[in-house]
Structure formats: C-alpha cells, structure tokens
Design an enzyme around this catalytic site. Structure first.
Site, PDB file in Angstrom:
ATOM      1  N   LYS A 109      -4.497   0.228   6.456  1.00  0.00           N
ATOM      2  CA  LYS A 109      -5.316   1.425   6.659  1.00  0.00           C
ATOM      3  C   LYS A 109      -6.046   1.395   7.999  1.00  0.00           C
ATOM      4  O   LYS A 109      -6.069   2.382   8.720  1.00  0.00           O
ATOM      5  CB  LYS A 109      -6.364   1.564   5.535  1.00  0.00           C
ATOM      6  CG  LYS A 109      -5.776   1.717   4.152  1.00  0.00           C
ATOM      7  CD  LYS A 109      -6.841   2.059   3.108  1.00  0.00           C
ATOM      8  CE  LYS A 109      -7.924   1.014   2.923  1.00  0.00           C
ATOM      9  NZ  LYS A 109      -7.447  -0.285   2.432  1.00  0.00           N
ATOM     10  N   ARG A 114     -13.352   4.766  -2.915  1.00  0.00           N
ATOM     11  CA  ARG A 114     -12.673   3.635  -3.541  1.00  0.00           C
ATOM     12  C   ARG A 114     -12.859   3.634  -5.049  1.00  0.00           C
ATOM     13  O   ARG A 114     -12.340   2.755  -5.714  1.00  0.00           O
ATOM     14  CB  ARG A 114     -13.255   2.343  -2.987  1.00  0.00           C
ATOM     15  CG  ARG A 114     -12.305   1.622  -2.017  1.00  0.00           C
ATOM     16  CD  ARG A 114     -13.075   0.479  -1.421  1.00  0.00           C
ATOM     17  NE  ARG A 114     -12.288  -0.594  -0.959  1.00  0.00           N
ATOM     18  CZ  ARG A 114     -12.247  -0.984   0.333  1.00  0.00           C
ATOM     19  NH1 ARG A 114     -12.872  -0.303   1.252  1.00  0.00           N
ATOM     20  NH2 ARG A 114     -11.555  -2.034   0.677  1.00  0.00           N
ATOM     21  N   ARG A 134      -4.889 -13.403   9.000  1.00  0.00           N
ATOM     22  CA  ARG A 134      -5.635 -12.559   9.945  1.00  0.00           C
ATOM     23  C   ARG A 134      -6.813 -13.321  10.548  1.00  0.00           C
ATOM     24  O   ARG A 134      -7.506 -14.063   9.861  1.00  0.00           O
ATOM     25  CB  ARG A 134      -6.127 -11.316   9.206  1.00  0.00           C
ATOM     26  CG  ARG A 134      -6.884 -10.348  10.080  1.00  0.00           C
ATOM     27  CD  ARG A 134      -6.966  -9.002   9.453  1.00  0.00           C
ATOM     28  NE  ARG A 134      -7.902  -8.957   8.325  1.00  0.00           N
ATOM     29  CZ  ARG A 134      -8.226  -7.830   7.693  1.00  0.00           C
ATOM     30  NH1 ARG A 134      -7.673  -6.683   8.062  1.00  0.00           N
ATOM     31  NH2 ARG A 134      -9.068  -7.843   6.688  1.00  0.00           N
ATOM     32  N   ARG A 173     -12.303 -13.736   8.490  1.00  0.00           N
ATOM     33  CA  ARG A 173     -13.298 -13.012   7.707  1.00  0.00           C
ATOM     34  C   ARG A 173     -13.512 -13.770   6.411  1.00  0.00           C
ATOM     35  O   ARG A 173     -12.553 -14.250   5.807  1.00  0.00           O
ATOM     36  CB  ARG A 173     -12.754 -11.610   7.388  1.00  0.00           C
ATOM     37  CG  ARG A 173     -13.381 -10.510   8.198  1.00  0.00           C
ATOM     38  CD  ARG A 173     -12.667  -9.206   8.017  1.00  0.00           C
ATOM     39  NE  ARG A 173     -12.741  -8.652   6.664  1.00  0.00           N
ATOM     40  CZ  ARG A 173     -12.345  -7.421   6.352  1.00  0.00           C
ATOM     41  NH1 ARG A 173     -11.854  -6.627   7.284  1.00  0.00           N
ATOM     42  NH2 ARG A 173     -12.423  -6.973   5.123  1.00  0.00           N
ATOM     43  N   ARG A 230      -9.979  -9.129  -4.390  1.00  0.00           N
ATOM     44  CA  ARG A 230     -10.024  -7.778  -3.810  1.00  0.00           C
ATOM     45  C   ARG A 230      -8.852  -6.935  -4.322  1.00  0.00           C
ATOM     46  O   ARG A 230      -8.997  -5.740  -4.575  1.00  0.00           O
ATOM     47  CB  ARG A 230      -9.979  -7.851  -2.272  1.00  0.00           C
ATOM     48  CG  ARG A 230     -11.275  -8.391  -1.661  1.00  0.00           C
ATOM     49  CD  ARG A 230     -11.084  -8.809  -0.223  1.00  0.00           C
ATOM     50  NE  ARG A 230     -10.888  -7.718   0.692  1.00  0.00           N
ATOM     51  CZ  ARG A 230     -10.365  -7.861   1.925  1.00  0.00           C
ATOM     52  NH1 ARG A 230      -9.994  -9.047   2.364  1.00  0.00           N
ATOM     53  NH2 ARG A 230     -10.238  -6.818   2.706  1.00  0.00           N
TER      54      ARG A 230
HETATM   55  P1  AMP Z   1     -12.654  -3.199   3.909  1.00  0.00           P
HETATM   56  O1  AMP Z   1     -12.986  -3.654   5.281  1.00  0.00           O
HETATM   57  O2  AMP Z   1     -12.413  -1.714   3.818  1.00  0.00           O
HETATM   58  O3  AMP Z   1     -11.546  -3.992   3.261  1.00  0.00           O
HETATM   59  O4  AMP Z   1     -13.969  -3.455   3.020  1.00  0.00           O
HETATM   60  C1  AMP Z   1     -14.516  -4.727   2.867  1.00  0.00           C
HETATM   61  C2  AMP Z   1     -15.457  -4.773   1.673  1.00  0.00           C
HETATM   62  O5  AMP Z   1     -16.508  -3.813   1.845  1.00  0.00           O
HETATM   63  C3  AMP Z   1     -14.825  -4.414   0.332  1.00  0.00           C
HETATM   64  O6  AMP Z   1     -14.159  -5.519  -0.269  1.00  0.00           O
HETATM   65  C4  AMP Z   1     -16.058  -3.974  -0.447  1.00  0.00           C
HETATM   66  O7  AMP Z   1     -16.833  -5.092  -0.875  1.00  0.00           O
HETATM   67  C5  AMP Z   1     -16.872  -3.239   0.604  1.00  0.00           C
HETATM   68  N1  AMP Z   1     -16.524  -1.799   0.654  1.00  0.00           N
HETATM   69  C6  AMP Z   1     -15.967  -1.114   1.681  1.00  0.00           C
HETATM   70  N2  AMP Z   1     -15.798   0.182   1.374  1.00  0.00           N
HETATM   71  C7  AMP Z   1     -16.279   0.332   0.103  1.00  0.00           C
HETATM   72  C8  AMP Z   1     -16.370   1.433  -0.804  1.00  0.00           C
HETATM   73  N3  AMP Z   1     -15.922   2.661  -0.470  1.00  0.00           N
HETATM   74  N4  AMP Z   1     -16.920   1.215  -2.013  1.00  0.00           N
HETATM   75  C9  AMP Z   1     -17.394  -0.003  -2.372  1.00  0.00           C
HETATM   76  N5  AMP Z   1     -17.305  -1.095  -1.588  1.00  0.00           N
HETATM   77  C10 AMP Z   1     -16.750  -0.934  -0.357  1.00  0.00           C
END
Ligand code: AMP
Length: 219
Positions: free
Chosen positions: A13, A88, A127, A160, A171
């Site tokens: 994404k 999400r 990564r 990360r 996740r």
């Molecule tokens: P990402 O970088 O999009 O993979 O997000 C990393 C982490 O941020 C996720 O594993 C969640 O803990 C949190 N996160 C990001 N976006 C959301 C969302 N829309 N709702 C809840 N948690 C989120």
C-alpha cells in the site's frame, strides 16, 4: 480522485500510494506514518499509541479517528487523496462514510492489493528503514550499496519494531479479523477494485493503473 488502499500490511500500500501521489498530485495520507511521526516527536498521542503498534495490534478507533478527522479539510485534499491504512475496522469505515456524507464527498475507489501471508512475511522481515531520511530498503531485493547504511543520506538502517516476524504474524492475524471484512463492505457499495500484489512494485503499479483505466508512465 479519492482512493482508499486496502490490503494486508506489506501488500504494498505504501509504495503504491507514493507512486500514485506523484502521478495524480494528491496527498498520501498514512495513519501509520502519522502515528510514527508522533512517536518520534514524543507527543502525548505518540506515547498512547506506541504500545499498540509495538504489539502489532490496532490502535483504538477513537485515537485513530481523532488523528485523521481534520486531515481531509486541508487545502491539499481538494483534488483528492490516497488513504493508506485507514479505514482498518468497520467502525472506522462507517465513521468515514458519515464524515464524507457531511462534507458532500464520496470515495471514488477502494483498491484491495492482495498478497498471501507467506509472501508478506518474507517481504516485511527483510525490510529496513533509514533512521535519518526514512528511505526503504530490503536486505534481499533492494539492499543498500554499503550494508546497514543509507545510500542517500548515510543514515543507519534499522528494522521497524513491528517488522519482526512474530509481530508481523500478529499484524496479519489482526488484518484478517478486523480489516479483511472491509473488502466486502466496499464491494457492496460498488467501489471495490482488486489488484494482484504478489509481484514487484512495478508489476503491482501496472495492475493498479490498468484497473483505474490510466496509462503507465513508470520508468
Ligand atoms: P502501518 O504503517 O499502516 O502498517 O501501521 C502500523 C501500525 O499503526 C499498525 O499495526 C497499527 O498498530 C497502527 N495503525 C495504523 N493505521 C491504523 C488504523 N487505521 N487503525 C488502527 N491502528 C492503525
């Protein structure tokens, strides 16, 4: 164009949002990036969300909605935006519908980028991110010239916290339970496009542009 990118963590994404941002000249809005920037800046919100992110579970809806709610009102969103990682959960999707209804806006497409869990685990566990400029690398498919050092700024490459294998698995589990149902939600609304995220970034981008009926200018 107002686009939502659906798909598991690691489906691509973020990379696709970056490419679309350049092509369409509309902002890439990532709730994950917003949270990480709050953690780096030691804000109150950052301290609230860190433990959720470190465990690979979702940040509660109230905090997540709070961080995006005014973002669509900014001037750079007039022509549209690309939402990466929001919504999400069903509650977030319903919040978005209600907010857009009030603003007389509509989502153009929700694009599901599909990749199986095993492909994602390989991708994310390799990564590495530059601690200086944020540039992404991969230990197998996109290594830096000098191991552990960013080609662009000389910063140190780090993994990360949530890209460790046990957290990636958590996740993915969270994704399947909480986020996958949104595919059906947007399908019912006639907004869903599905694209194959198993290949390279370029292949996925090509699939996405063709689904959007646009020409490919990747080089
Ligand atoms: P990402 O970088 O999009 O993979 O997000 C990393 C982490 O941020 C996720 O594993 C969640 O803990 C949190 N996160 C990001 N976006 C959301 C969302 N829309 N709702 C809840 N948690 C989120």
């Amino acid at each position: 164009m107002r686009i939502i990118l659906l798909g598991a963590p690691g489906a691509g994404k973020g990379s696709q949002a970056g490419l679309l941002e350049d092509k369409l000249n509309i902002p890439h809005i990532s709730t994950g990036d917003m949270f990480r920037s709050n953690i780096r800046g030691n804000t109150m919100l950052g301290s609230k969300v860190k433990s959720y992110m470190d465990r690979g579970v979702l940040v509660p809806d109230e905090l997540t909605v709070e961080i995006v709610k005014d973002r669509f009102l900014k001037e750079d969103c007039i022509k549209g935006f690309i939402l990466d990682g929001f919504p999400r959960t069903l509650t977030q999707a319903e919040y978005l519908d209600e907010a857009f209804f009030k603003m007389r806006m509509e989502i153009t497409y929700a694009i599901d980028i599909y990749a199986p869990d095993e492909v994602i685990i390989k991708r994310l566990s390799g990564r590495r991110i530059c601690s200086g400029c944020g540039k992404n690398y991969h230990i197998r498919t996109k290594p830096p010239v000098k191991e552990g050092i960013c080609d662009e700024c000389g910063g140190k490459l780090v993994q990360r916290n949530d890209d460790r294998e046990e957290i990636i698995r958590k996740r993915l589990e969270t994704y399947h339970i909480e986020t996958e149902p949104l595919i059906g939600y947007y399908k019912k609304k006639g907004k869903l496009l599905k694209i194959d995220g198993r290949g390279s970034i370029e292949d996925t981008y090509e699939g996405m542009l063709s689904a959007l009926g646009m020409e490919n200018d990747f080089n």
